[in-house]
Design an enzyme around this catalytic site. Structure first.
Site, PDB file in Angstrom:
ATOM      1  N   ASP A 204       0.839  -1.162   0.018  1.00 44.78           N
ATOM      2  CA  ASP A 204       0.267  -0.084   0.028  1.00 44.78           C
ATOM      3  C   ASP A 204       0.887   1.250  -0.149  1.00 44.78           C
ATOM      4  OD1 ASP A 204       0.998  -0.239   2.652  1.00 44.78           O
ATOM      5  OD2 ASP A 204      -1.051  -0.746   3.551  1.00 44.78           O
TER       6      ASP A 204
ATOM      7  N   ASN B 284      -8.385  -2.248  14.461  1.00 44.25           N
ATOM      8  CA  ASN B 284      -9.807  -2.547  14.517  1.00 44.25           C
ATOM      9  C   ASN B 284      -9.768  -3.746  13.286  1.00 44.25           C
ATOM     10  OD1 ASN B 284      -8.720  -1.649  11.820  1.00 44.25           O
ATOM     11  ND2 ASN B 284     -10.146   0.138  11.662  1.00 44.25           N
TER      12      ASN B 284
ATOM     13  N   GLU C 124     -10.050  -1.573   5.493  1.00 42.97           N
ATOM     14  CA  GLU C 124     -10.862  -1.198   6.769  1.00 42.97           C
ATOM     15  C   GLU C 124     -12.146  -2.030   7.068  1.00 42.97           C
ATOM     16  OE1 GLU C 124      -9.562   0.546   9.172  1.00 42.97           O
ATOM     17  OE2 GLU C 124      -8.283   2.257   8.038  1.00 42.97           O
TER      18      GLU C 124
HETATM   19  C1  F6R Z   1       0.850  -0.405   6.668  1.00 43.26           C
HETATM   20  C2  F6R Z   1      -0.298  -1.342   6.760  1.00 43.26           C
HETATM   21  C3  F6R Z   1      -1.227  -1.243   7.936  1.00 43.26           C
HETATM   22  C4  F6R Z   1      -0.506  -1.793   9.163  1.00 43.26           C
HETATM   23  C5  F6R Z   1      -1.434  -1.798  10.264  1.00 43.26           C
HETATM   24  C6  F6R Z   1      -0.677  -2.185  11.496  1.00 43.26           C
HETATM   25  O1  F6R Z   1       1.419  -0.718   5.464  1.00 43.26           O
HETATM   26  O2  F6R Z   1      -0.606  -1.739   5.573  1.00 43.26           O
HETATM   27  O3  F6R Z   1      -2.160  -2.260   7.638  1.00 43.26           O
HETATM   28  O4  F6R Z   1       0.241  -3.127   8.936  1.00 43.26           O
HETATM   29  O5  F6R Z   1      -2.234  -0.829  10.532  1.00 43.26           O
HETATM   30  O6  F6R Z   1       0.123  -1.258  11.918  1.00 43.26           O
HETATM   31  P1  F6R Z   1       1.396  -1.331  13.060  1.00 43.26           P
HETATM   32  O7  F6R Z   1       2.228  -2.525  12.342  1.00 43.26           O
HETATM   33  O8  F6R Z   1       1.839   0.213  13.057  1.00 43.26           O
HETATM   34  O9  F6R Z   1       0.597  -1.664  14.361  1.00 43.26           O
END
Ligand code: F6R
Length: 242
Positions: free
Chosen positions: A67, A134, A141
């Site tokens: 992403d 979440n 999402e």
């Molecule tokens: C980031 C991504 C997000 C994170 C998720 C967890 O490239 O794709 O989905 O993997 O928000 O974030 P952290 O690892 O910071 O807890």
């Protein structure tokens, strides 16, 4: 889904590194798609160390990403900034190819189309994922349809808050949208590794493994998929009942 329970963050990083290193060693032209954020930092450190110690040869490896935030790409939170500051600028080898989504493209739809074609041309051996508090994966999402394909996603408020915390930025500086692979492309990788660490992820882990498979918890969709490995540390597993 296969689950691997480990003690802590370091073990999660090591177990994931070992899986990726095996794939890189055993393939002629490996293709690894990474994620960013707090979860994979330790994994990146292990990659840098092993690459620079000549324990891991990435000269035939293609590295790409899941992403990218929309907006200026030199911002501290972008996937590009993360990939260069945590990997590409630190290693003494050059991967065979690097692909990143250009979140600063003036025509985002054309960028999505181009990245989508690149994915078809570069089948992934591994897709690394982190888990949102979440239940999100990538920027899929809660509420995202399980047949999503690469798209421009709007972040949930909880995701914006996580980004603010992770990168120590204010609400007005925080990005609100991101181009992300959908469930379809995520699951098209030969192997998907979902890394999870920390008590703040425990509720999401319980929902993923013990709740209903529902769009309200995006990662629950991975539960019955054979090509997914979830690596979970003790704190993240602390609310599991089974
Ligand atoms: C980031 C991504 C997000 C994170 C998720 C967890 O490239 O794709 O989905 O993997 O928000 O974030 P952290 O690892 O910071 O807890």
């Amino acid at each position: 889904m296969k689950t691997i329970f480990v003690k802590d963050y370091n073990d999660m990083s090591q177990v994931t590194y070992d899986i990726i290193a095996e794939v890189i060693k055993n393939n002629e032209a490996p293709s690894i798609s990474m994620t960013t954020g707090g979860t994979p930092r330790g994994l990146f450190e292990l990659m840098v160390k092993n690459i620079n110690d000549n324990q891991l040869d990435i000269s035939k490896t293609t590295i790409l990403n899941l992403d990218e935030y929309v907006g200026p790409q030199d911002a501290p939170y972008t996937v590009r900034t993360f990939m260069y500051s945590k990997l590409y600028d630190l290693i003494q080898q050059t991967p065979k190819a690097i692909f990143l989504i250009n979140g600063a493209a003036t025509d985002i739809e054309a960028e999505i189309q181009a990245y989508s074609e690149m994915l078809v041309a570069n089948p992934r051996d591994v897709q690394v994922l982190g888990l949102g508090t979440n239940g999100h994966i990538g920027a899929n999402e809660p509420g995202t349809a399980f047949d999503s394909t690469i798209f421009l996603a709007q972040h949930d408020e909880s995701t914006i808050e996580s980004t603010m915390k992770e990168y120590k930025i204010s609400r007005s500086e925080a990005p609100t949208e991101m181009v992300t692979l959908g469930f379809t492309e995520i699951l098209a990788a030969k192997q998907v590794i979902l890394m999870v660490s920390g008590a703040h992820k425990a509720e999401a882990v319980r929902n993923v493994l013990e709740g209903p498979i529902t769009e309200a918890c995006p990662a629950s969709f991975l539960r019955d998929k054979e090509n997914v490995i979830m690596v979970i540390d003790e704190a993240a597993a602390s609310l599991l009942t089974k």
